[in-house]
Design a protein around this motif. Structure first.
Motif, PDB file in Angstrom:
ATOM      1  N   SER A 268     -28.565 -45.968  96.999  1.00  0.00           N
ATOM      2  CA  SER A 268     -28.712 -45.144  95.797  1.00  0.00           C
ATOM      3  C   SER A 268     -28.075 -45.795  94.579  1.00  0.00           C
ATOM      4  N   LYS A 269     -27.163 -46.751  94.782  1.00  0.00           N
ATOM      5  CA  LYS A 269     -26.540 -47.435  93.649  1.00  0.00           C
ATOM      6  C   LYS A 269     -27.467 -48.453  93.000  1.00  0.00           C
ATOM      7  N   VAL A 270     -28.620 -48.680  93.610  1.00  0.00           N
ATOM      8  CA  VAL A 270     -29.598 -49.605  93.036  1.00  0.00           C
ATOM      9  C   VAL A 270     -30.950 -48.919  92.836  1.00  0.00           C
ATOM     10  N   THR A 272     -31.581 -45.674  92.970  1.00  0.00           N
ATOM     11  CA  THR A 272     -31.369 -44.302  92.497  1.00  0.00           C
ATOM     12  C   THR A 272     -31.887 -43.309  93.538  1.00  0.00           C
ATOM     13  N   SER A 273     -31.383 -42.104  93.470  1.00  0.00           N
ATOM     14  CA  SER A 273     -31.834 -41.058  94.389  1.00  0.00           C
ATOM     15  C   SER A 273     -32.960 -40.223  93.796  1.00  0.00           C
ATOM     16  N   SER A 296     -28.147 -44.015 101.350  1.00  0.00           N
ATOM     17  CA  SER A 296     -26.739 -43.767 101.095  1.00  0.00           C
ATOM     18  C   SER A 296     -26.354 -44.719  99.966  1.00  0.00           C
ATOM     19  N   GLU A 297     -25.078 -44.827  99.659  1.00  0.00           N
ATOM     20  CA  GLU A 297     -24.727 -45.611  98.475  1.00  0.00           C
ATOM     21  C   GLU A 297     -25.174 -47.068  98.586  1.00  0.00           C
ATOM     22  N   GLU A 298     -24.981 -47.694  99.711  1.00  0.00           N
ATOM     23  CA  GLU A 298     -25.250 -49.131  99.849  1.00  0.00           C
ATOM     24  C   GLU A 298     -26.328 -49.458 100.877  1.00  0.00           C
ATOM     25  N   LEU A 329     -28.241 -49.376  86.260  1.00  0.00           N
ATOM     26  CA  LEU A 329     -27.357 -49.460  87.420  1.00  0.00           C
ATOM     27  C   LEU A 329     -26.844 -50.866  87.684  1.00  0.00           C
ATOM     28  N   LEU A 330     -27.432 -51.863  87.016  1.00  0.00           N
ATOM     29  CA  LEU A 330     -27.080 -53.251  87.284  1.00  0.00           C
ATOM     30  C   LEU A 330     -26.634 -53.953  86.009  1.00  0.00           C
ATOM     31  N   ASP A 331     -25.587 -54.758  86.106  1.00  0.00           N
ATOM     32  CA  ASP A 331     -25.090 -55.484  84.943  1.00  0.00           C
ATOM     33  C   ASP A 331     -26.052 -56.583  84.507  1.00  0.00           C
ATOM     34  N   ARG A 350     -26.492 -51.645  79.073  1.00  0.00           N
ATOM     35  CA  ARG A 350     -26.181 -51.015  80.354  1.00  0.00           C
ATOM     36  C   ARG A 350     -24.905 -50.160  80.215  1.00  0.00           C
TER      37      ARG A 350
END
Length: 354
Positions: A268-270, A272-273, A296-298, A329-331, A350
């Motif tokens: 979800s950190k990349v 998104t949910s 999940s997150e990763e 979500l990404l630098d 960002r």
């Protein structure tokens, strides 16, 4: 797009520059054909690079949602910005005033008297008044005054407020809501002009209905964001095809615990949910039968057809449900350039949510 995925450290976001530029040109051509001014929203890409490409294609300026985004774009040399958000608080208004001094044209939107009063207090002694549009709820059910009469009343308040200049009306219609929005705007504009107030700009927008965008005898400009990359939600809506999607998430299969389950390093950190009404979390290019059933997150959990298996270490490309969030979500992202080389590019705006 021909890209050596082994060059990419995952999870990552990959953009096909040639396709993004094609998407920009296609909608600009639509606006030119129907007499609309394009004012693209940078929330999708958050890059000065692509904002300038949109301006080079013929856009009159850009749209931002937050002052922080606008500050970054101004740092990059862009000088015509509309911020489509109620701006509240002395510190934000001070930043807004500083920003105005750097631009050829700055405009904001309001939908209530409190915001008008705050802006007026901050700009009352400014040598240049702040341009203000009234945001109208024409069916999307988010911000916006609820009737043409309310729009006219707020326009009159802006017109009388020290430091402010009423510029026009703005809306974000519901999908398939263009006709309703046009009717609302025609009524509001007539009521405003009956009070002797000029109403120069009527701003509408939305990528889902981009192919039917028209002035409808009232709209002057069109705001559009997701179109530059496109995503799975727009494919589902019928706005584009998978082949029009310039932005994809690249992920690596890190585990295949069973013949029917695979795990990727994008959670979800990349990705998104956001589901946006879809049953799962993305479209896997080359594996249409694969479903991303959990995040999940990763970790991303995929259901796999054993007759078309994935392998540990394999890299896959995913069209996300909602591409705009991925950019934030990404630098850094990877851009497959028109010239061929793969570039790693910082996402300029960002995290600029203030």
């Amino acid at each position: 797009m021909q890209t050596d995925l082994e060059q990419i450290e995952t999870p990552a976001f990959l953009v096909d520059e040639a396709l993004a530029l094609r998407n920009i040109a296609a909608f600009q051509a639509r606006c030119d054909a129907v007499g609309l001014k394009a004012r693209p929203h940078i929330k999708t890409h958050k890059l000065v690079r692509f904002a300038k490409a949109q301006l080079d294609a013929g856009a009159i300026g850009i749209t931002c949602q937050k002052i922080g985004e606008a500050e970054v774009m101004a740092d990059g040399g862009i000088d015509d910005i509309l911020i489509t958000y109620n701006i509240i608080g002395a510190s934000k208004i001070a930043r807004l005033r500083a920003l105005q001094g750097r631009l050829k044209h700055l405009a904001v939107v309001v939908d209530n008297a409190v915001v008008v009063q705050g802006l007026s207090q901050g700009f009352a002694d400014s040598a240049t008044p702040l341009n203000v549009l009234v945001e109208c709820d024409t069916g999307a059910g988010r911000c916006g005054v609820q009737s043409p009469e309310a729009a006219a009343d707020l326009a009159a308040m802006i017109d009388a407020a020290p430091g402010l200049r009423f510029e026009g009306l703005m809306t974000y219609p519901a999908p398939h809501g263009a006709a309703k929005a046009a009717d609302y705007m025609k009524k509001a504009k007539a009521l405003i002009e009956a009070r002797g107030i000029a109403c120069d700009v009527i701003s509408t927008g939305g990528t889902p209905d981009m192919h039917s965008a028209e002035t409808q005898g009232i709209m002057t400009e069109y705001r559009i964001g997701t179109y530059i990359y496109n995503d799975r939600s727009l494919v589902a809506y019928g706005t584009c095809t998978h082949d029009d999607c310039a932005g994809t998430v690249v992920a690596t299969v890190v585990s295949c615990p069973t013949p029917t389950r695979a795990i990727i390093d994008a959670g979800s950190k990349v990705l998104t949910s956001d589901l946006l009404g879809l049953p799962d979390h993305g479209y896997v290019i080359g594996y249409p039968e694969v479903k991303i059933v959990g995040l999940s997150e990763e970790h991303g959990t995929l259901t796999v057809d054993p007759s078309h298996p994935l392998e540990v270490g394999q890299k896959i490309r995913i069209i996300p449900n909602h591409v705009c969030v991925v950019s934030n979500l990404l630098d850094t992202i990877y851009i497959q350039t028109e010239a061929g080389p793969l570039e790693v590019v910082k996402v300029d705006a960002r995290g600029r949510v203030l």
